[in-house]
Write a protein that holds these residues in place. Structure first.
Motif, PDB file in Angstrom:
ATOM      1  N   GLY A   1       1.106  12.347  -7.596  1.00  0.00           N
ATOM      2  CA  GLY A   1       0.141  12.655  -8.628  1.00  0.00           C
ATOM      3  C   GLY A   1       0.123  11.657  -9.774  1.00  0.00           C
ATOM      4  N   VAL A   2       0.847  10.555  -9.620  1.00  0.00           N
ATOM      5  CA  VAL A   2       0.874   9.514 -10.650  1.00  0.00           C
ATOM      6  C   VAL A   2      -0.398   8.674 -10.580  1.00  0.00           C
ATOM      7  CG1 VAL A   2       2.121   7.462 -11.477  1.00  0.00           C
ATOM      8  CG2 VAL A   2       3.397   9.442 -10.615  1.00  0.00           C
ATOM      9  N   PHE A   3      -0.842   8.405  -9.353  1.00  0.00           N
ATOM     10  CA  PHE A   3      -2.051   7.609  -9.144  1.00  0.00           C
ATOM     11  C   PHE A   3      -3.173   8.498  -8.612  1.00  0.00           C
ATOM     12  CE2 PHE A   3       1.119   4.071  -8.009  1.00  0.00           C
ATOM     13  CZ  PHE A   3       1.281   3.727  -9.339  1.00  0.00           C
ATOM     14  N   ARG A   4      -4.386   8.158  -8.956  1.00  0.00           N
ATOM     15  CA  ARG A   4      -5.538   8.930  -8.518  1.00  0.00           C
ATOM     16  C   ARG A   4      -5.674   8.856  -7.004  1.00  0.00           C
ATOM     17  NH1 ARG A   4     -10.594   5.612 -10.996  1.00  0.00           N
ATOM     18  NH2 ARG A   4     -11.725   7.062  -9.665  1.00  0.00           N
ATOM     19  N   ALA A   5      -6.024   9.993  -6.422  1.00  0.00           N
ATOM     20  CA  ALA A   5      -6.129  10.082  -4.968  1.00  0.00           C
ATOM     21  C   ALA A   5      -7.570  10.022  -4.489  1.00  0.00           C
ATOM     22  CB  ALA A   5      -5.477  11.375  -4.481  1.00  0.00           C
ATOM     23  N   ASP A   6      -8.525   9.913  -5.433  1.00  0.00           N
ATOM     24  CA  ASP A   6      -9.927   9.903  -5.020  1.00  0.00           C
ATOM     25  C   ASP A   6     -10.391   8.524  -4.566  1.00  0.00           C
ATOM     26  OD1 ASP A   6      -9.567   9.108  -7.726  1.00  0.00           O
ATOM     27  OD2 ASP A   6     -11.719   9.333  -8.094  1.00  0.00           O
ATOM     28  N   VAL A   7      -9.557   7.511  -4.770  1.00  0.00           N
ATOM     29  CA  VAL A   7      -9.858   6.163  -4.295  1.00  0.00           C
ATOM     30  C   VAL A   7      -8.871   5.818  -3.180  1.00  0.00           C
ATOM     31  CG1 VAL A   7      -9.982   3.710  -4.903  1.00  0.00           C
ATOM     32  CG2 VAL A   7     -10.714   5.444  -6.552  1.00  0.00           C
ATOM     33  N   PRO A   8      -9.342   5.429  -2.000  1.00  0.00           N
ATOM     34  CA  PRO A   8      -8.425   5.112  -0.903  1.00  0.00           C
ATOM     35  C   PRO A   8      -7.437   4.016  -1.306  1.00  0.00           C
ATOM     36  CG  PRO A   8     -10.683   5.237  -0.105  1.00  0.00           C
ATOM     37  CD  PRO A   8     -10.758   5.276  -1.598  1.00  0.00           C
ATOM     38  N   ALA A   9      -6.173   4.190  -0.911  1.00  0.00           N
ATOM     39  CA  ALA A   9      -5.141   3.211  -1.242  1.00  0.00           C
ATOM     40  C   ALA A   9      -5.490   1.835  -0.688  1.00  0.00           C
ATOM     41  CB  ALA A   9      -3.794   3.682  -0.693  1.00  0.00           C
ATOM     42  N   ASP A  10      -6.057   1.808   0.515  1.00  0.00           N
ATOM     43  CA  ASP A  10      -6.457   0.530   1.124  1.00  0.00           C
ATOM     44  C   ASP A  10      -7.426  -0.231   0.224  1.00  0.00           C
ATOM     45  OD1 ASP A  10      -5.150  -0.095   3.455  1.00  0.00           O
ATOM     46  OD2 ASP A  10      -6.436   1.150   4.709  1.00  0.00           O
TER      47      ASP A  10
ATOM     48  N   ARG B   1      -4.161   4.869 -12.291  1.00  0.00           N
ATOM     49  CA  ARG B   1      -3.549   6.049 -12.895  1.00  0.00           C
ATOM     50  C   ARG B   1      -4.436   7.276 -12.769  1.00  0.00           C
ATOM     51  NH1 ARG B   1      -2.164   2.221 -17.051  1.00  0.00           N
ATOM     52  NH2 ARG B   1       0.036   1.617 -16.819  1.00  0.00           N
ATOM     53  N   ALA B   2      -3.785   8.418 -12.498  1.00  0.00           N
ATOM     54  CA  ALA B   2      -4.520   9.679 -12.351  1.00  0.00           C
ATOM     55  C   ALA B   2      -5.207  10.027 -13.658  1.00  0.00           C
ATOM     56  CB  ALA B   2      -3.548  10.786 -11.940  1.00  0.00           C
ATOM     57  N   ARG B   3      -6.419  10.538 -13.569  1.00  0.00           N
ATOM     58  CA  ARG B   3      -7.173  10.935 -14.754  1.00  0.00           C
ATOM     59  C   ARG B   3      -6.826  12.362 -15.133  1.00  0.00           C
ATOM     60  NH1 ARG B   3     -13.190   8.739 -12.976  1.00  0.00           N
ATOM     61  NH2 ARG B   3     -12.722   6.512 -13.052  1.00  0.00           N
ATOM     62  N   PRO B   4      -6.875  12.670 -16.432  1.00  0.00           N
ATOM     63  CA  PRO B   4      -6.633  14.056 -16.831  1.00  0.00           C
ATOM     64  C   PRO B   4      -7.744  14.951 -16.305  1.00  0.00           C
ATOM     65  CG  PRO B   4      -7.434  12.763 -18.687  1.00  0.00           C
ATOM     66  CD  PRO B   4      -7.146  11.790 -17.569  1.00  0.00           C
TER      67      PRO B   4
ATOM     68  N   ARG C   1       0.832  -1.214   0.000  1.00  0.00           N
ATOM     69  CA  ARG C   1       0.000   0.000   0.000  1.00  0.00           C
ATOM     70  C   ARG C   1       0.865   1.262   0.000  1.00  0.00           C
ATOM     71  NH1 ARG C   1      -2.906   0.355   5.279  1.00  0.00           N
ATOM     72  NH2 ARG C   1      -0.994   1.441   5.872  1.00  0.00           N
ATOM     73  N   ALA C   2       2.013   1.213   0.658  1.00  0.00           N
ATOM     74  CA  ALA C   2       2.896   2.380   0.715  1.00  0.00           C
ATOM     75  C   ALA C   2       3.345   2.805  -0.684  1.00  0.00           C
ATOM     76  CB  ALA C   2       4.111   2.077   1.596  1.00  0.00           C
ATOM     77  N   LEU C   3       3.503   1.851  -1.597  1.00  0.00           N
ATOM     78  CA  LEU C   3       3.847   2.199  -2.977  1.00  0.00           C
ATOM     79  C   LEU C   3       2.689   2.937  -3.651  1.00  0.00           C
ATOM     80  CD1 LEU C   3       5.695  -1.023  -4.186  1.00  0.00           C
ATOM     81  CD2 LEU C   3       6.670   1.271  -4.048  1.00  0.00           C
ATOM     82  N   VAL C   4       1.469   2.480  -3.408  1.00  0.00           N
ATOM     83  CA  VAL C   4       0.301   3.164  -3.963  1.00  0.00           C
ATOM     84  C   VAL C   4       0.222   4.585  -3.414  1.00  0.00           C
ATOM     85  CG1 VAL C   4      -2.221   3.159  -4.144  1.00  0.00           C
ATOM     86  CG2 VAL C   4      -0.959   0.994  -4.274  1.00  0.00           C
ATOM     87  N   GLU C   5       0.424   4.728  -2.120  1.00  0.00           N
ATOM     88  CA  GLU C   5       0.358   6.048  -1.486  1.00  0.00           C
ATOM     89  C   GLU C   5       1.458   6.971  -2.002  1.00  0.00           C
ATOM     90  OE1 GLU C   5      -1.622   4.752   2.796  1.00  0.00           O
ATOM     91  OE2 GLU C   5       0.551   4.680   2.539  1.00  0.00           O
ATOM     92  N   GLU C   6       2.632   6.411  -2.254  1.00  0.00           N
ATOM     93  CA  GLU C   6       3.723   7.216  -2.821  1.00  0.00           C
ATOM     94  C   GLU C   6       3.310   7.759  -4.191  1.00  0.00           C
ATOM     95  OE1 GLU C   6       8.314   6.618  -4.450  1.00  0.00           O
ATOM     96  OE2 GLU C   6       7.471   5.149  -3.041  1.00  0.00           O
ATOM     97  N   GLY C   7       2.709   6.910  -5.002  1.00  0.00           N
ATOM     98  CA  GLY C   7       2.246   7.358  -6.310  1.00  0.00           C
ATOM     99  C   GLY C   7       1.134   8.385  -6.219  1.00  0.00           C
ATOM    100  N   GLN C   8       0.279   8.256  -5.213  1.00  0.00           N
ATOM    101  CA  GLN C   8      -0.784   9.249  -5.011  1.00  0.00           C
ATOM    102  C   GLN C   8      -0.192  10.605  -4.635  1.00  0.00           C
ATOM    103  OE1 GLN C   8      -3.114   7.080  -2.082  1.00  0.00           O
ATOM    104  NE2 GLN C   8      -4.703   6.624  -3.602  1.00  0.00           N
ATOM    105  N   ARG C   9       0.822  10.591  -3.765  1.00  0.00           N
ATOM    106  CA  ARG C   9       1.458  11.849  -3.371  1.00  0.00           C
ATOM    107  C   ARG C   9       2.132  12.536  -4.555  1.00  0.00           C
ATOM    108  NH1 ARG C   9       2.991   8.667   1.066  1.00  0.00           N
ATOM    109  NH2 ARG C   9       5.098   8.404   0.227  1.00  0.00           N
TER     110      ARG C   9
END
Length: 223
Positions: A149-158, A199-202, A139-147
């Motif tokens: 801006g690579v991964f979308r942050a509107d969905v909880p990493a968990d 992946r983060a959406r445009p 999960r820490a890898l997902v959270e790193e990507g969210q921080r």
């Protein structure tokens, strides 16, 4: 036949490895409940006394089967997570690896998810703690990507991690080695689906509305 973390059951293997290899095969073929200690020691070519010298009970074998697999996957996850590449590349490598090792050691994987409930309460608690630590590192890898801006942050990493592993844990219920797709292809497909959802959406008007692809105006999308 899948590989086994305990090695083989030949006379040249150590007694613990022989016992674990035989137990893994029998538990996968017959089920944990239907396999007796006598069958295990007979197939391993050892006495019950020899088995109890290394394993206090049959459930010790069950615990060790999964502990070895999770230990391997955890060590490899740390290597990927501690790498220097972009976070999406490191997460992809980690996600492909957990699938690849699950396929490679499919008997261990099958035995555990079929029989974990047979472990004594304290052992179940220990296994869950190990799995939780693994999921937290993933999960820490997902959270790193969210921080970043690579991964979308509107969905909880968990939720993303539970979604992915929920699919992974079902593999042993349907995968067949003689099926139309090999393990590597399935791993890549699973991980592509996982990462495409992360992946983060445009932003802006070009972004797709939920449930509707970008460029869909009722007709064919422009090239």
């Amino acid at each position: 036949m899948t590989q086994r973390l305990a090695g083989d059951a030949s006379a040249y293997a150590s007694i613990p490895d022989r016992l674990l290899a035989v137990a893994t095969r029998l538990f996968a073929e017959k089920g944990y409940e239907s396999t007796s200690v006598q069958e295990i020691v007979a197939a391993a070519g050892v006495t019950k006394g020899a088995m109890y010298h290394y394993f206090g009970a049959k459930d010790d074998l069950l615990y060790e089967i999964y502990h070895r697999l999770l230990g391997l996957q955890t060590r490899r996850l740390r290597e990927f997570a501690g790498g220097t590449g972009p976070v999406e590349e490191r997460l992809r490598a980690a996600a492909v690896d957990v699938l690849s090792t699950s396929f490679r050691y499919l008997d261990e994987f099958t035995v555990f998810f079929r029989s974990m409930h047979m472990l004594p309460k304290e052992r179940r608690r220990a296994v869950r703690a190990e799995r939780r630590r693994y999921h937290e590192q993933f999960r820490a890898l997902v959270e790193e990507g969210q921080r970043e801006g690579v991964f979308r942050a509107d969905v909880p990493a968990d939720l993303s991690v539970h979604y992915f592993f929920g699919a992974v844990h079902q593999v042993s219920t349907w995968y067949r080695q003689d099926g139309p797709l090999d393990a590597q292809q399935i791993s890549e497909y699973y991980v592509d689906l996982f990462l495409n959802g992360l992946r983060a959406r445009p932003e802006g008007p070009a972004a797709a509305a939920p449930g509707r692809p970008a460029g869909d105006d009722g007709g064919a999308a422009s090239a």
